[in-house]
Design an enzyme around this catalytic site. Sequence first.
Site, mmCIF file in Angstrom:
data_model
loop_
_atom_site.group_PDB
_atom_site.id
_atom_site.type_symbol
_atom_site.label_atom_id
_atom_site.label_comp_id
_atom_site.label_asym_id
_atom_site.label_seq_id
_atom_site.Cartn_x
_atom_site.Cartn_y
_atom_site.Cartn_z
ATOM 1 N N GLY A 54 2.244 2.756 -1.113
ATOM 2 C CA GLY A 54 2.959 3.673 -1.812
ATOM 3 C C GLY A 54 4.327 3.185 -2.191
ATOM 4 O O GLY A 54 4.734 2.076 -1.608
ATOM 5 N N HIS A 55 5.099 3.736 -3.040
ATOM 6 C CA HIS A 55 6.295 3.433 -3.641
ATOM 7 C C HIS A 55 7.492 3.469 -2.206
ATOM 8 O O HIS A 55 7.335 4.136 -1.428
ATOM 9 C CB HIS A 55 7.058 4.021 -4.929
ATOM 10 C CG HIS A 55 6.948 5.494 -4.397
ATOM 11 N ND1 HIS A 55 7.548 6.517 -5.497
ATOM 12 C CD2 HIS A 55 6.742 6.232 -3.091
ATOM 13 C CE1 HIS A 55 7.625 7.735 -4.979
ATOM 14 N NE2 HIS A 55 7.215 7.705 -3.562
ATOM 15 N N ASN A 56 8.292 2.172 -2.488
ATOM 16 C CA ASN A 56 9.457 2.124 -1.291
ATOM 17 C C ASN A 56 9.056 2.134 0.060
ATOM 18 O O ASN A 56 9.718 2.154 0.879
ATOM 19 C CB ASN A 56 10.408 3.316 -1.499
ATOM 20 C CG ASN A 56 11.147 3.406 -2.643
ATOM 21 O OD1 ASN A 56 10.620 4.346 -3.489
ATOM 22 N ND2 ASN A 56 11.909 2.458 -2.928
#
Length: 349
Positions: free
Chosen positions: A242-244
Amino acid sequence: MFIRLADLVARFGGQLKGDPRTQVSGFAPLDEAGEGHATFLTNPRLRRQADACRAAVLILSPSDDDRVSAYAGARIVTPNPYAYFAYAAQYFQQLHAAPHVPGIHPSACVDDTARVAGSARIGPHVTVEAHAEIGENCVIDAGCFIGKNARIGAETRLQARVVFHAGCVIGARGEIRSGAVIGSEGFGFANDKGVWVKIPQTGGVVIGDDVQIGANTTIDRGTLSDTIIEDGVKLDNQIQIGHNCRVGAHSAMAGCVGVAGSAIFGRHVTIGGAAMIGGHLTIADGVHVSASSVVQSSIPEKGAYTGFYPLEKHTDWEKTAVVLRNLTALRQRVKELEKTIRLLTETGK
């Protein structure tokens, strides 16, 4: 193409026992290897197979060397036979590989502002958008997409149909396998009175050197800052990052792992297949998470962690489920009994 054992040991080390002039052409399993093959022993339970093996050379540890007596071929004794096999197998693969022929296929669409090294190979129907950079000796196989301002480091290979979105970066000697998508938009929404409002994902994905990413794996771009995959990370097929997120150097994840946004992994972390990692967690260096585990809180200390109930017959599972469902009530009854016992004890005094 054959290699002399003397040359193999000169390149990768180990103690050679046998004729250094013996030649091998590649590896085969213990029970299938024959004349001209190399093989290896890492599991002590397979010592009998090693004794009966007909390979030209057997790679094994010092302890196994003392216990494998009937095998008549040459031996290479090394502390880590599996790693020795890995390095040697890479070498054989390089020797048998088709020669690297640089150039851009006529059907490829490469923007005039893109920078493609003269030694790179761009396959059929590849798209390279504006200001993208492709380094020396890269291989971009058929049907890949490389977005604006993306950067591909030297000697990195993208197998067929990889999507590498705008602004993403990968370092040197990487490999991204077919169907992977790097830099797709992360799953970011704000809720306004029951309505989901999209949050633009304006960060990127930054991948280090010597990283391998499996087929159909997806790594989302960051919301504001970047998603980071550090040097030496190995990701199996069908993983979702997922993001980040930040995945520490030399960590490895098996197939179908799911990682929610903003999870932070230390170095040398290993995650078993189909494990689920919650968002905004921190996993310490050297942690191993067993397959199919569900991690819902941070892990601050190195070690092996398991979070699933062992498999059992369905009828037994149903009984267990009933017990688990009634644990709260049982806990309350135990507390009441403890209170009653305490009162009776005090009264008896």
